[in-house]
Design an enzyme around this catalytic site. Structure first.
Site, short mmCIF file in Angstrom:
data_model
loop_
_atom_site.label_atom_id
_atom_site.label_comp_id
_atom_site.label_asym_id
_atom_site.label_seq_id
_atom_site.Cartn_x
_atom_site.Cartn_y
_atom_site.Cartn_z
CE LYS A 79 -3.94 1.93 2.64
NZ LYS A 79 -4.86 1.69 3.77
CB SER A 99 -8.27 3.56 2.86
OG SER A 99 -7.37 2.94 3.76
CB SER A 142 -8.48 0.78 5.80
OG SER A 142 -9.17 2.00 5.74
#
Lengths: 483, 95
Positions: free
Chosen positions: A78, A153, A177
Site C-alpha cells: 500500500k 481505504s 481499511s
C-alpha cells in the site's frame, strides 16, 4: 493454469522445490498487470525493471543456498508504507514526489524474507475513505465488476490480489481499511491485534487505531505473511514484546468445540439480506465442522461509529499537521509569508475528504469542545472495550458480516460523507478494541459480487482466528473474477 | 448542533487551511451532520468512566540514550521543496 493465478504459498513452495524461478513468478505477475491494469487501476507505481532485477538476484541467492522464508514471492505494498528511494504518495498530491530515505519495518522485514516488490498500490488519500475514490491519482475498480468500487481505504491492495496482479499485498486498517475492501473484492484480509505489527514507516492516520496486515488469496497465505511481519520493534514504542506462535502451523482445521458468539446488533437495519444469509450459511458450515454458535448481544455497537469518527479524526488532525510544505512533498507556488505558505500548501495539497477529517478533528480537540467530543468518545471507547472483554469470557471468537452490502457503484456514495462512513459499520468497533479480526469470502450475491464474513478474536489470539477462518474456508467454493 | 460560518473559519485557521467560499459552505453542512451524528454519544452516561487513549495496556517504552549516526543531510534534503544545500528554506520570519 497460469503462474499468476497461484497462491503465494504455492509460489513459495514451487520456488523452494526449484519448479519455477522467482523471475518466472515475477514475469507472470507483470504480464498480468499489463493485461488487466487498464481496467483495474490498482497500482500507483509499477516497478517493472526493479522487480525483475530483484527476482534475478534472489534466484542467485537461492542457487547459493541463502534464501529467506518467502524467497522470490512477488508482492505489492500500500502506498502509505515507506519504501527507500521509491515513491510513497499516500495517494495524495501532498506527497506526489516523496521518496522516503528509509524503509518501513514491514518493508524491511518482507525484503529480508526475500519477497520481490512489484509496486505500490492505490488507496484513499491518507487512508481516509471506504472506496478508494478519494485517491488523488486514480479510481481503482472492483475486479468482479469494474463499475463498482473495490472498497477502501486499501482498495488497491485488495483489487491487485483479487485480480491476480500480485501474489499478496499489505494494507493498513484504521476502521476497516483492510477488511472492508477484502470483503468487497473477495479476498482474505486480516487486521492483527494493535501492537502486533510495527507501525514504523507507516504514514500515520490515527495512531491509536492504525494497524498493518496482509491481503491475500487464502488463509494460509495470510498466516504465512503474518509470520513475517509480526513482532516487536524498538522503533515503534506501541509494538508489543511477546512471542507470537507460528501462525501457519496453527492452521489445523480443527474447530471442534470452538465457541462462537454472533452479536445480533451486526445483523440489523442496513445489512442486506444476501449478506446476512451468506454469513448464517457459513455459521452452519462451521457448526457442521464441530463449532457451536450462539446469538448474543454487544449493546453498545451503535456507538462505535460516532466514537470512531471523533477519535480517528482528532488523531488525524494532529498527525497531518506535519504536512506544511517545508521538509518534503508539495509546496504551493504562491504565498505571502510563512503562515500563508503552510495554509496555501495544505489547502492545495489535501483533497476534500482529508480536509473534512482535519476540520472535524480540529473541532473535536478545540477549546470548549474537547470534553464534549474527544474525551466523551474515549470514555465510550472504554465502555465498548468492556463489552468485548465480557463477551470473550464466554466466546472464543465473534462472527459478523464484514460489510453491510456487497460492492457499491463508483460515485454512489461520494456526495454524502455520512453515508460513506456507514460502510465501516461492521468493522470500526474492532479497531476501538484493538482486537484481531479476519475477513474471508463466504459467498456471492445474485450478481456474482463477493460477500465477506468477519471473525473477531481476543487480543493476541490471531492463531484461533486464523484457524477458524481456515476451517471455514475449506467449506466455501471460491469464484475468481472474470476480467 | 448548528455550525456557524464563523466557527468553520475559526477551526480552519487553527488547522492552517484557507477555505474557498464554496468549501466553507460545504463544510458548514458536512460538519453539522457529522458532529450531529457524534451527539449520539450523549445518550450514554459516561460519568466516572476512565477514557481510553490506547487499546493495549502498556507502560512507556524506554531505551538507552545512546549517540547514534543519523541520516546524511543530503539524503534528507533530497525531499525538500526548497533548500540551499544546508537546510530547509522558508520565507523570512524575523525582520
Amino acid at each position: 493454469m497460469d503462474i499468476y493465478q497461484l497462491t503465494a504459498h504455492e509460489i513459495r513452495d514451487m520456488i523452494k522445490e526449484k519448479k519455477i524461478s522467482s523471475k518466472e513468478a515475477t514475469q507472470s505477475a507483470l504480464a498480468r498487470i499489463h493485461a488487466v491494469e487498464d481496467k483495474v487501476e490498482s497500482y500507483v507505481t509499477v516497478l517493472e525493471e526493479e522487480a525483475l532485477a530483484q527476482a534475478e538476484a534472489i534466484d542467485a541467492n537461492i542457487a547459493s543456498g541463502e534464501a529467506g522464508a518467502l524467497a522470490g514471492v512477488p508482492m505489492a505494498l500500500k502506498d502509505n508504507m515507506c519504501t527507500k528511494g521509491i515513491l510513497t504518495t499516500c495517494s495524495s498530491k501532498m506527497l506526489y514526489n516523496f521518496k522516503p530515505p528509509y524503509n518501513a519495518t514491514v518493508t524491511e522485514k518482507l525484503l529480508e524474507a526475500g519477497t520481490v516488490l512489484l509496486g505500490k498500490v492505490n488507496m484513499d488519500e491518507f487512508a481516509m475513505g471506504s472506496s478508494t475514490e478519494t485517491s488523488h491519482f486514480k479510481k481503482t475498480k472492483n475486479p468482479y465488476d469494474i463499475t463498482k468500487v473495490p472498497g477502501g481505504s486499501s482498495g488497491g491492495s485488495a483489487a491487485c490480489v483479487a485480480a491476480d496482479e500480485a501474489y499478496f499485498s499489505l494494507g493498513s486498517d484504521t476502521g476497516g481499511s483492510i477488511r472492508q475492501p477484502a470483503s468487497l473484492c473477495g479476498c482474505v484480509g486480516m487486521k492483527p491485534t494493535y501492537g502486533s505489527v510495527s507501525r514504523y514507516g507507516l504514514i500515520a492516520f490515527a495512531s491509536s487505531l492504525d494497524q498493518i496486515g496482509p491481503l491475500a488469496k487464502d488463509v494460509t497465505d495470510c498466516a504465512m505473511v503474518l509470520n513475517q511481519i509480526a513482532g516487536h520493534d524498538p522503533k515503534d514504542s506501541t509494538s508489543v514484546n511477546i512471542q507470537h506462535p507460528d501462525f501457519e502451523k496453527a492452521l489445523t482445521g480443527d474447530i471442534k468445540g470452538l465457541k462462537i458468539g454472533v452479536p445480533k446488533e451486526y445483523f440489523g437495519a442496513g445489512i442486506s439480506g444476501d449478506v446476512s444469509a451468506a454469513v448464517h450459511a457459513a455459521l452452519d458450515n462451521m457448526k457442521a465442522e464441530g463449532a457451536q454458535y450462539t446469538d448474543m448481544s454487544l449493546p453498545l455497537n451503535e456507538y462505535a461509529l460516532p466514537a470512531y469518527y471523533m477519535i480517528s479524526s482528532a488523531e488525524a488532525s494532529s498527525n497531518l499537521a506535519r504536512f506544511d510544505g517545508v521538509k518534503y512533498g508539495f509546496r504551493a507556488e504562491k504565498f505571502d509569508d510563512l503562515i500563508d505558505l503552510y495554509c496555501q500548501t495544505r489547502s492545495e495539497g489535501f483533497g476534500a475528504e482529508v480536509k473534512r477529517r482535519i476540520m472535524i478533528g480540529t473541532y473535536a480537540l478545540s477549546s470548549g469542545y474537547y470534553d464534549a467530543y474527544y474525551k466523551k468518545a474515549q470514555q465510550v471507547r472504554t465502555m465498548i472495550m468492556n463489552d468485548f472483554t465480557k463477551a470473550f469470557e464466554t466466546y472464543d471468537v465473534l462472527v459478523t458480516p464484514a460489510s453491510p452490502t456487497t460492492a457499491f457503484g463508483i460515485g454512489e456514495k461520494t456526495s454524502d460523507p455520512l453515508q460513506m462512513y456507514m460502510a465501516d459499520i461492521c468493522t470500526v468497533s474492532v479497531n476501538i478494541g484493538g482486537l484481531p479480526a479476519i475477513v474471508i469470502p463466504c459467498g456471492y450475491d445474485a450478481s456474482g459480487l463477493p460477500i465477506g464474513i468477519q471473525i473477531i478474536g481476543k487480543p493476541f489470539d490471531e492463531a484461533t482466528v486464523l484457524n477458524a477462518a481456515f476451517a471455514l474456508e475449506k467449506t466455501i467454493t471460491k469464484v475468481k473474477p472474470n476480467l | 448542533m448548528k455550525i456557524s460560518k464563523e466557527e468553520v473559519l475559526h477551526v480552519a485557521k487553527l488547522a492552517r487551511l484557507n477555505l474557498t467560499q464554496e468549501e466553507t459552505q460545504r463544510l458548514m453542512a458536512d460538519m453539522e451532520s457529522i458532529i450531529g451524528f457524534a451527539d449520539k454519544l450523549n445518550e450514554l452516561d459516561t460519568d466516572g468512566v476512565v477514557p481510553t487513549a490506547h487499546a493495549i495496556p502498556m507502560q512507556n517504552a524506554f531505551r538507552e540514550d545512546e549517540i547514534k549516526e543519523s541520516y546524511p543531510r543530503e539524503e534528507i534534503l533530497k525531499n525538500a521543496p526548497s533548500t540551499d544545500g544546508d537546510g530547509f528554506l522558508i520565507p523570512k520570519v524575523v525582520e
